[in-house]
Design a protein around this motif. Structure first.
Motif, PDB file in Angstrom:
ATOM      1  N   GLU A  28       8.881  -0.002  -3.520  1.00 30.66           N
ATOM      2  CA  GLU A  28       7.532  -0.513  -3.247  1.00 30.66           C
ATOM      3  C   GLU A  28       7.437  -2.002  -2.922  1.00 30.66           C
ATOM      4  O   GLU A  28       6.464  -2.416  -2.315  1.00 30.66           O
ATOM      5  CB  GLU A  28       6.613  -0.227  -4.451  1.00 30.66           C
ATOM      6  CG  GLU A  28       6.553   1.215  -4.882  1.00 30.66           C
ATOM      7  CD  GLU A  28       5.862   2.151  -3.895  1.00 30.66           C
ATOM      8  OE1 GLU A  28       5.459   1.729  -2.799  1.00 30.66           O
ATOM      9  OE2 GLU A  28       5.728   3.333  -4.243  1.00 30.66           O
ATOM     10  N   VAL A  40       6.226  -4.593   0.823  1.00 32.04           N
ATOM     11  CA  VAL A  40       6.472  -3.178   1.091  1.00 32.04           C
ATOM     12  C   VAL A  40       7.905  -2.874   0.690  1.00 32.04           C
ATOM     13  O   VAL A  40       8.700  -3.774   0.455  1.00 32.04           O
ATOM     14  CB  VAL A  40       6.248  -2.801   2.578  1.00 32.04           C
ATOM     15  CG1 VAL A  40       4.801  -2.991   2.979  1.00 32.04           C
ATOM     16  CG2 VAL A  40       7.167  -3.574   3.497  1.00 32.04           C
ATOM     17  N   PHE A  44       7.659   2.835   2.164  1.00 38.30           N
ATOM     18  CA  PHE A  44       6.833   2.569   3.348  1.00 38.30           C
ATOM     19  C   PHE A  44       7.646   2.773   4.619  1.00 38.30           C
ATOM     20  O   PHE A  44       7.203   3.421   5.559  1.00 38.30           O
ATOM     21  CB  PHE A  44       6.279   1.142   3.282  1.00 38.30           C
ATOM     22  CG  PHE A  44       5.502   0.730   4.492  1.00 38.30           C
ATOM     23  CD1 PHE A  44       4.212   1.194   4.702  1.00 38.30           C
ATOM     24  CD2 PHE A  44       6.056  -0.135   5.422  1.00 38.30           C
ATOM     25  CE1 PHE A  44       3.487   0.805   5.817  1.00 38.30           C
ATOM     26  CE2 PHE A  44       5.337  -0.530   6.538  1.00 38.30           C
ATOM     27  CZ  PHE A  44       4.050  -0.061   6.741  1.00 38.30           C
ATOM     28  N   PHE A 103       0.812   2.351   2.350  1.00 42.63           N
ATOM     29  CA  PHE A 103       0.611   0.911   2.266  1.00 42.63           C
ATOM     30  C   PHE A 103      -0.261   0.570   1.060  1.00 42.63           C
ATOM     31  O   PHE A 103      -0.147  -0.489   0.472  1.00 42.63           O
ATOM     32  CB  PHE A 103      -0.052   0.438   3.560  1.00 42.63           C
ATOM     33  CG  PHE A 103       0.074  -1.021   3.832  1.00 42.63           C
ATOM     34  CD1 PHE A 103       1.300  -1.593   4.153  1.00 42.63           C
ATOM     35  CD2 PHE A 103      -1.035  -1.837   3.796  1.00 42.63           C
ATOM     36  CE1 PHE A 103       1.406  -2.939   4.422  1.00 42.63           C
ATOM     37  CE2 PHE A 103      -0.941  -3.185   4.067  1.00 42.63           C
ATOM     38  CZ  PHE A 103       0.283  -3.740   4.381  1.00 42.63           C
ATOM     39  N   ARG A 106       0.642   3.488  -4.003  1.00 41.30           N
ATOM     40  CA  ARG A 106       2.026   3.236  -4.417  1.00 41.30           C
ATOM     41  C   ARG A 106       2.365   4.126  -5.612  1.00 41.30           C
ATOM     42  O   ARG A 106       2.160   3.746  -6.761  1.00 41.30           O
ATOM     43  CB  ARG A 106       2.199   1.760  -4.742  1.00 41.30           C
ATOM     44  CG  ARG A 106       1.987   0.885  -3.521  1.00 41.30           C
ATOM     45  CD  ARG A 106       2.015  -0.584  -3.869  1.00 41.30           C
ATOM     46  NE  ARG A 106       1.808  -1.383  -2.695  1.00 41.30           N
ATOM     47  CZ  ARG A 106       2.795  -1.960  -2.012  1.00 41.30           C
ATOM     48  NH1 ARG A 106       4.040  -1.835  -2.404  1.00 41.30           N
ATOM     49  NH2 ARG A 106       2.518  -2.668  -0.941  1.00 41.30           N
TER      50      ARG A 106
END
Length: 131
Positions: A28, A40, A44, A103, A106
């Motif tokens: 993450e 990110v 992602f 995005f 999470r």
């Protein structure tokens, strides 16, 4: 064979905490998008690999669920964690557009929060001060 490999992992709550923090950081928050302050991670980026990326992300996210089981966390906590991974997986199946929800949603960060709460309550000696 998997049990032999898994048996070598330290089940000490402090070691578990370090591993789940590391996997959450990788998935993450391992890099920042240039020109922004938004971190990110691999989760992602995997969304840009159609279908397969979502499965890889779910498999890596499931590792935290496996650690939760080893800690003896409740079925309710593990169900919440599985729901987070499943939601992330389902959203990631949408090609390219699936990166947008990732995005903001999470799942690994949410699951880390659940594990930390359990560790703080049941293994207070593992609490760390974060800066």
């Amino acid at each position: 064979m998997f049990e032999q490999i898994a048996g070598h992992l330290d089940k000490n709550p402090d070691a578990v905490r370090r591993r789940v923090v590391a996997i959450e950081r990788l998935m993450e928050r391992s890099m920042t998008i240039p020109g922004t302050n938004h971190p990110v991670g691999l989760d992602f980026l995997l969304n840009f690999i159609p279908v397969v990326g979502s499965f890889i992300g779910a498999a890596m996210g499931s590792y935290m669920l496996w650690e939760a089981r080893n800690l003896g966390m409740s079925k309710w906590q593990m169900a919440r964690m599985a729901g987070n991974v499943g939601t992330d997986w389902a959203l990631g199946l949408i090609p390219i557009v699936g990166a947008v929800p990732d995005f903001f949603f999470r799942s690994n960060t949410r699951n880390l929060r659940i594990i930390r709460k359990h560790l703080d309550r049941h293994h207070p000696a593992t609490v760390t001060v974060e800066g």
